[in-house]
Motif scaffolding. Structure first.
Motif, short mmCIF file in Angstrom:
data_model
loop_
_atom_site.label_atom_id
_atom_site.label_comp_id
_atom_site.label_asym_id
_atom_site.label_seq_id
_atom_site.Cartn_x
_atom_site.Cartn_y
_atom_site.Cartn_z
N VAL A 1 0.83 -1.19 0.00
CA VAL A 1 0.00 0.00 0.00
C VAL A 1 0.87 1.26 0.00
O VAL A 1 0.57 2.21 -0.69
CB VAL A 1 -0.98 -0.01 1.20
CG1 VAL A 1 -1.67 1.31 1.36
CG2 VAL A 1 -1.99 -1.12 1.08
N ARG A 2 1.95 1.24 0.73
CA ARG A 2 2.82 2.43 0.75
C ARG A 2 3.33 2.75 -0.65
O ARG A 2 3.42 3.92 -1.02
CB ARG A 2 3.99 2.23 1.70
CG ARG A 2 5.02 3.30 1.53
CD ARG A 2 5.59 4.06 2.66
NE ARG A 2 4.88 4.14 3.87
CZ ARG A 2 5.47 4.16 5.04
NH1 ARG A 2 6.78 4.07 5.12
NH2 ARG A 2 4.77 4.29 6.14
N PRO A 11 -0.64 9.41 6.03
CA PRO A 11 -0.79 8.25 6.91
C PRO A 11 -2.23 7.79 7.10
O PRO A 11 -2.48 6.60 7.29
CB PRO A 11 -0.19 8.72 8.24
CG PRO A 11 -0.27 10.21 8.20
CD PRO A 11 -0.12 10.58 6.76
N GLY A 12 -3.19 8.69 7.03
CA GLY A 12 -4.58 8.30 7.17
C GLY A 12 -5.06 7.45 6.01
O GLY A 12 -5.71 6.42 6.19
N VAL A 13 -4.72 7.85 4.80
CA VAL A 13 -5.08 7.08 3.61
C VAL A 13 -4.36 5.75 3.62
O VAL A 13 -4.97 4.70 3.34
CB VAL A 13 -4.77 7.87 2.31
CG1 VAL A 13 -4.94 7.00 1.08
CG2 VAL A 13 -5.66 9.11 2.22
N GLU A 14 -3.10 5.76 3.98
CA GLU A 14 -2.36 4.50 4.07
C GLU A 14 -3.01 3.56 5.08
O GLU A 14 -3.18 2.37 4.82
CB GLU A 14 -0.90 4.74 4.45
CG GLU A 14 -0.11 3.43 4.50
CD GLU A 14 1.36 3.62 4.82
OE1 GLU A 14 2.02 2.60 5.06
OE2 GLU A 14 1.85 4.76 4.84
N PHE A 15 -3.41 4.09 6.22
CA PHE A 15 -4.01 3.26 7.26
C PHE A 15 -5.31 2.60 6.78
O PHE A 15 -5.51 1.40 6.94
CB PHE A 15 -4.29 4.08 8.52
CG PHE A 15 -4.96 3.29 9.59
CD1 PHE A 15 -4.22 2.46 10.43
CD2 PHE A 15 -6.33 3.32 9.75
CE1 PHE A 15 -4.84 1.69 11.41
CE2 PHE A 15 -6.97 2.56 10.72
CZ PHE A 15 -6.22 1.74 11.55
N ILE A 16 -6.20 3.39 6.19
CA ILE A 16 -7.49 2.84 5.79
C ILE A 16 -7.33 1.85 4.64
O ILE A 16 -8.00 0.82 4.60
CB ILE A 16 -8.52 3.95 5.48
CG1 ILE A 16 -9.94 3.44 5.69
CG2 ILE A 16 -8.33 4.55 4.13
CD1 ILE A 16 -10.98 4.54 5.77
N HIS A 20 -8.14 -2.28 4.90
CA HIS A 20 -8.98 -3.00 3.92
C HIS A 20 -8.18 -4.12 3.25
O HIS A 20 -8.70 -5.21 3.04
CB HIS A 20 -9.55 -2.04 2.88
CG HIS A 20 -10.66 -2.63 2.10
ND1 HIS A 20 -11.93 -2.76 2.57
CD2 HIS A 20 -10.68 -3.19 0.86
CE1 HIS A 20 -12.70 -3.34 1.67
NE2 HIS A 20 -11.95 -3.61 0.62
N TYR A 21 -6.94 -3.84 2.94
CA TYR A 21 -6.06 -4.82 2.30
C TYR A 21 -5.95 -6.08 3.16
O TYR A 21 -6.05 -7.20 2.65
CB TYR A 21 -4.69 -4.18 2.09
CG TYR A 21 -3.69 -5.00 1.31
CD1 TYR A 21 -3.49 -4.73 -0.03
CD2 TYR A 21 -2.94 -6.01 1.90
CE1 TYR A 21 -2.55 -5.45 -0.76
CE2 TYR A 21 -2.02 -6.73 1.18
CZ TYR A 21 -1.82 -6.45 -0.15
OH TYR A 21 -0.91 -7.17 -0.87
N PHE A 22 -5.74 -5.92 4.44
CA PHE A 22 -5.59 -7.07 5.34
C PHE A 22 -6.86 -7.90 5.41
O PHE A 22 -6.81 -9.10 5.66
CB PHE A 22 -5.19 -6.64 6.75
CG PHE A 22 -3.79 -6.11 6.85
CD1 PHE A 22 -2.76 -6.63 6.10
CD2 PHE A 22 -3.50 -5.07 7.72
CE1 PHE A 22 -1.47 -6.15 6.19
CE2 PHE A 22 -2.21 -4.57 7.82
CZ PHE A 22 -1.19 -5.11 7.06
#
Length: 110
Positions: A1-2, A11-16, A20-22
């Protein structure tokens, strides 16, 4: 994702996206990302493949709208994804709760 984001500036977009990816895999996460990008007229094919065009559009939209605004569209498309799943009647409440929790954390990070 990064690697989709090209940096650690959002970081917020990366987190969400990572959350979802996981839970739903790379292809489904790519699709919600492409659908969120299409809200602003990106015209991307929603195939779940996060290639150079999707990555560039993501970087362009984040730069233009800011992270907080983009997160709202991403949240909307994530919820729509869960609602479209066959098992929504059984698991939907939990999925949407997780989605809302992840959105709250992402907003704090943005």
């Amino acid at each position: 994702v990064r690697s989709w984001l090209g940096s650690d500036a959002y970081p917020g977009v990366e987190f969400i996206l990572r959350d979802h990816y996981f839970n739903s895999g790379s292809r489904n996460t790519g699709k919600i990302l492409q659908r969120a990008l299409n809200i602003n007229g990106a015209g991307l094919v929603v195939d779940g493949i996060v290639g150079p065009r999707t990555r560039q559009e993501l970087q362009d939209q984040l730069a233009a709208t800011g992270e907080a605004v983009f997160l709202v569209g991403l949240q909307e498309k994530r919820q729509a994804f869960y609602r479209s799943c066959k098992q929504f009647s059984v698991f939907g409440k939990g999925w949407l709760n997780r989605c809302d929790d992840a959105f709250s954390v992402a907003q704090e990070l943005a």
